[in-house]
Design an enzyme around this catalytic site. Sequence first.
Site, PDB file in Angstrom:
ATOM      1  N   GLU A  41       0.831  -1.202   0.000  1.00 35.00           N
ATOM      2  CA  GLU A  41       0.000   0.000   0.000  1.00 35.00           C
ATOM      3  C   GLU A  41       0.864   1.251   0.000  1.00 35.00           C
ATOM      4  O   GLU A  41       0.547   2.237  -0.671  1.00 35.00           O
ATOM      5  CB  GLU A  41      -0.953   0.021   1.207  1.00 35.00           C
ATOM      6  N   GLU A  64     -12.117  -0.486 -10.419  1.00 36.32           N
ATOM      7  CA  GLU A  64     -11.720  -1.417 -11.484  1.00 36.32           C
ATOM      8  C   GLU A  64     -12.622  -1.385 -12.721  1.00 36.32           C
ATOM      9  O   GLU A  64     -12.130  -1.505 -13.851  1.00 36.32           O
ATOM     10  CB  GLU A  64     -11.638  -2.853 -10.928  1.00 36.32           C
ATOM     11  N   THR A  96      -0.996   0.761 -10.313  1.00 35.00           N
ATOM     12  CA  THR A  96      -2.223   0.061  -9.925  1.00 35.00           C
ATOM     13  C   THR A  96      -3.104   0.905  -8.993  1.00 35.00           C
ATOM     14  O   THR A  96      -4.224   0.520  -8.680  1.00 35.00           O
ATOM     15  CB  THR A  96      -1.918  -1.321  -9.323  1.00 35.00           C
ATOM     16  N   ARG A 114       0.268   3.583  -3.269  1.00 33.81           N
ATOM     17  CA  ARG A 114      -0.394   4.861  -2.993  1.00 33.81           C
ATOM     18  C   ARG A 114       0.622   5.989  -2.817  1.00 33.81           C
ATOM     19  O   ARG A 114       0.495   7.045  -3.426  1.00 33.81           O
ATOM     20  CB  ARG A 114      -1.246   4.773  -1.719  1.00 33.81           C
ATOM     21  N   ASP A 144      -4.162 -10.137  -8.383  1.00 37.29           N
ATOM     22  CA  ASP A 144      -4.411  -9.132  -9.434  1.00 37.29           C
ATOM     23  C   ASP A 144      -3.225  -8.326  -9.973  1.00 37.29           C
ATOM     24  O   ASP A 144      -2.778  -8.515 -11.108  1.00 37.29           O
ATOM     25  CB  ASP A 144      -5.540  -8.183  -9.001  1.00 37.29           C
TER      26      ASP A 144
HETATM   27  C1  DMJ Z   1      -6.568  -0.130  -5.111  1.00 36.97           C
HETATM   28  O1  DMJ Z   1      -5.900   0.277  -3.981  1.00 36.97           O
HETATM   29  C2  DMJ Z   1      -5.631  -0.690  -6.117  1.00 36.97           C
HETATM   30  O2  DMJ Z   1      -6.256  -0.648  -7.350  1.00 36.97           O
HETATM   31  C3  DMJ Z   1      -5.207  -2.090  -5.826  1.00 36.97           C
HETATM   32  O3  DMJ Z   1      -4.399  -2.628  -6.845  1.00 36.97           O
HETATM   33  C4  DMJ Z   1      -6.345  -2.995  -5.590  1.00 36.97           C
HETATM   34  N1  DMJ Z   1      -7.512  -2.419  -5.081  1.00 36.97           N
HETATM   35  C5  DMJ Z   1      -7.657  -1.069  -4.701  1.00 36.97           C
HETATM   36  C6  DMJ Z   1      -9.000  -0.502  -5.106  1.00 36.97           C
HETATM   37  O4  DMJ Z   1      -9.992  -1.400  -5.231  1.00 36.97           O
END
Ligand code: DMJ
Length: 634
Positions: A252, A536, A624, A256, A387
């Site tokens: 995270e 998503e 992501t 982020r 994912d």
């Molecule tokens: C996000 O923090 C990112 O996209 C992560 O890869 C997976 N899920 C959350 C949002 O759903």
Amino acid sequence: QNLAGCAKMRLPSASRQAIPLSRLALVTVLCISLLSLILSIAPLHSQHPGGRLHFPGQISDRHGLGPIEPDPHLLSDRAAIFAGAEADHRLALATARLRRRLMSAAAEAGALRVNAQTSQAAFSRLLAAARYPAVFRSAALSPPGPDTGADLNNATVRSMRRRVRAMLRSAWRAYWRYARGANELRPIGGAPAGPGAGDADLLGGAARLGASAIDSLDSLWMAGLTEEFSAAAEWTLNELSFDQDATVSVFEMNIRFLGGLLSAYFLTGDRRFVAKATGLASRLLPAFATPSGLPRSLVNLRTGAAADHPWAPFGCSVLAEAGSLQLEFSLLSELTGDRVYADAARRARHAIGMAPRPYGGLYPNFVHSGRPDKLAVQEASLGSLGDSFYEYLLKEWLRTNGTDTESCRLFLDAARAIEHGGLLRRSTGSGKFLYLAPLKDGRPVDNRMEHLACFAGGLFALAANATPSCAAGGRQLDSERTRRRWLSIGVELTRTCREAYRRSAVGLGPEAFEFDNNVEAVAIRPEDKTHMLRPETVESYFHLWRITGDQRYRDWAWETVEALERYSRIVSTGGFAILSDVYSARPPVGDLQPSYFLAETLKYLYLIFSDRDYFSSAQWVFNTEGHPLPVRQT
Ligand code: DMJ
């Protein structure tokens, strides 16, 4: 001994590489100084065999009785005593001189090292500028960026874009007013979200790391919310400290925070964002101190103490987490000239590569950080736990402009495994929907697709649209047949996710939805009926809109905008809240506005109603968490 010591003297490695001539000069000067000192001391040593003061033979042997004390009344003994004292004095002076010279040589070496580091940093900045010329040009654009362009040529689209901008402003202002500096907002209570709420436990519990502020930086900039951007940037640069006794998720913090900071750097050209990112990344590095280099999931930002998730199998790291570091860590190394970050992410990827792959090349959701070559679990998924590992294989190859061919090869193998390993399934009802279901012990756990897996529509479309090609095992990515197949998988998966939205009462998709003969794309379990403001599905609309130009993606995105405004917006605070049952016409709201809603959901919606060249896919790759990182030009 002294000569040997001199030969052993080494400057720090940075100096050695960057300025070999200066190093040589310094070492030569030192050696000459030491040699001259040794020569001046040498006669004294000959009078002091064994290193102790010892007088000439006539004194010790005077009566043939062996060594005796000198007699201060004897003239010859007195002379010898004075000579000895004089020798001691000269030795002390010479030692002091030697010490002073050594100290000043050490200081000089230190200064040279600093110089070398400075020039190395300047060099990497030059290199980065050369590698990202287009980025620096686009950074010269002042927000809000182009309000014109072929895709913004009618007033309706422009007003839709303004509406999304207003939503972003509203969500941001609510966070800033009620939860400034906290990670996330409680939009109903108008308060910071504390431990236990949303992703708080992955973001240091009650720690004030400002996840929503960092996650919003680039969204605010891109939407032209200049005042709000300045407030977020100022707080980040002047008030945010990572020196907190907080246990956080490495993943995270990477997606982020590192992603957000690096992206802010490329938008503004302000190096302080890179410094901030470097400070954070160095606090994450202790998590990589495992036998395989696979990072543990959690790390304390102050102490460096690392741990696994308490719910993970013993000693295991999560595939999606340990495998989604490459974009940010490699870019940070490029910007700082320090390879340590890129190497750490690459080692992690190699450790994952050692894991036995159970389903025709899919990767297991957990990998043991001590013995990655042992199969920890028979589980694979393109939803939670798996994912973004697959996403980063493709995106690192795109970000490096086709340079990271290993990434390409791994992605090609993984894509084939996704297609043929059993994850991709078709519903048996009348809709014949294509969907992704996790596998456990060789079988789909159940016929259920998670919202998290809805990013895969966009991923396949991006892969189909990829411009750089890489030869892997004789197969070319740019084979036309593969491209067409991937695009149609992308289109179909996105249709499935949209269907899950459409079949709800509020037009917003559930957390997971099931398929059997009677039920298609509908949540059955109560806990699956929530809507978490996740990105998503709109992320896939975004990629497919850009790639196909098909109007229906804009239409679907607009349905989402309206549904969010109608059901999720909290009038009293202006924030947006999660919903706990999307099948209720008056859905109960949950008191959380996740930071990814500002980083991703609203950003992708804004970009869908922008010109397709704004932050074009040829120049930017979105990490992501939706943070745009530039594609390397060379
Ligand atoms: C996000 O923090 C990112 O996209 C992560 O890869 C997976 N899920 C959350 C949002 O759903």
